[in-house]
Design an enzyme around this catalytic site. Structure first.
Site, PDB file in Angstrom:
ATOM      1  N   LYS A   1       0.821  -1.215   0.000  1.00  0.00           N
ATOM      2  CA  LYS A   1       0.000   0.000   0.000  1.00  0.00           C
ATOM      3  C   LYS A   1       0.853   1.262   0.000  1.00  0.00           C
ATOM      4  O   LYS A   1       1.836   1.356   0.713  1.00  0.00           O
ATOM      5  CB  LYS A   1      -0.907  -0.004   1.232  1.00  0.00           C
ATOM      6  CG  LYS A   1      -1.928   1.109   1.259  1.00  0.00           C
ATOM      7  CD  LYS A   1      -3.144   0.692   2.025  1.00  0.00           C
ATOM      8  CE  LYS A   1      -4.202   1.756   2.025  1.00  0.00           C
ATOM      9  NZ  LYS A   1      -4.720   2.102   0.712  1.00  0.00           N
TER      10      LYS A   1
ATOM     11  N   GLY B   1       6.483   0.809   5.755  1.00  0.00           N
ATOM     12  CA  GLY B   1       7.357  -0.130   5.053  1.00  0.00           C
ATOM     13  C   GLY B   1       7.388   0.104   3.550  1.00  0.00           C
ATOM     14  O   GLY B   1       8.448   0.037   2.921  1.00  0.00           O
ATOM     15  N   CYS B   2       6.234   0.413   2.983  1.00  0.00           N
ATOM     16  CA  CYS B   2       6.167   0.618   1.527  1.00  0.00           C
ATOM     17  C   CYS B   2       6.848   1.913   1.114  1.00  0.00           C
ATOM     18  O   CYS B   2       7.468   1.980   0.051  1.00  0.00           O
ATOM     19  CB  CYS B   2       4.715   0.596   1.056  1.00  0.00           C
ATOM     20  SG  CYS B   2       3.950  -1.031   1.318  1.00  0.00           S
ATOM     21  N   THR B   3       6.751   2.925   1.956  1.00  0.00           N
ATOM     22  CA  THR B   3       7.452   4.181   1.679  1.00  0.00           C
ATOM     23  C   THR B   3       8.961   3.958   1.765  1.00  0.00           C
ATOM     24  O   THR B   3       9.713   4.410   0.896  1.00  0.00           O
ATOM     25  CB  THR B   3       7.003   5.291   2.638  1.00  0.00           C
ATOM     26  OG1 THR B   3       5.597   5.517   2.449  1.00  0.00           O
ATOM     27  CG2 THR B   3       7.762   6.583   2.407  1.00  0.00           C
TER      28      THR B   3
ATOM     29  N   ALA C   1      10.000   2.027  -1.416  1.00  0.00           N
ATOM     30  CA  ALA C   1       9.970   2.894  -2.601  1.00  0.00           C
ATOM     31  C   ALA C   1      11.145   3.871  -2.583  1.00  0.00           C
ATOM     32  O   ALA C   1      11.803   4.088  -3.609  1.00  0.00           O
ATOM     33  CB  ALA C   1       8.645   3.643  -2.684  1.00  0.00           C
TER      34      ALA C   1
END
Length: 151
Positions: free
Chosen positions: A40, A45-47, A50
């Protein structure tokens, strides 16, 4: 993870953060592709993942690879996420989770997983890494494989 090293990567077309359709086979005609699935936009974690790909983006492009992120977030969410974090690579919107399912990019079969594939120009998966943690390993391992493939 249902797809493994040596498997043919399923082709697909999904819209990027600007709404432009992107087809995997067209990208593979030009470069090795690092295809990473993440749960998401705008989560911790996804930030971090990325931004890790962003910080290594030049190394990937110098080695002859294209980085592509995929989640079920909307085109609009991806546009904001990419803009907020200056992401130089494509984010694809897989709202129906069709591509995620094709690639088996889930954890426990249900939860959107954090899985990275390196796909060579012939469309063959040369690396597959699945881990919800170990954010840096997704980037480091993928870059090492890309460098081996393009050496």
């Amino acid at each position: 993870m249902s797809l493994q090293v040596g498997d043919k990567a399923p082709d697909f077309t999904l819209p990027d953060q600007s709404g432009t359709p992107v087809t995997l086979s067209a990208k593979l005609a030009e470069k090795v592709v690092v295809l990473y699935f993440y749960p998401k936009d705008n989560t911790r974690g996804c930030t971090a993942e990325a931004c890790s790909f962003r910080d290594s983006y030049e190394s990937f492009t110098d080695a002859g690879a294209e980085v592509i992120g995929v989640s079920s977030d909307s085109v609009e969410s991806h546009e904001k996420f990419a803009g907020r974090h200056d992401l130089p690579f494509v984010l694809l919107s897989d709202k129906a989770r069709t591509v995620r399912k094709q690639y088996g990019a889930t954890t426990l079969g249900v939860v959107p997983g954090r899985i990275t594939f390196v796909i060579d120009r012939d469309g063959v998966i040369r690396h597959a890494f699945s881990a919800m943690g170990s954010i840096g390993a997704h980037v480091d391992d993928a870059l090492a494989v890309v460098k081996q493939l393009t050496a």
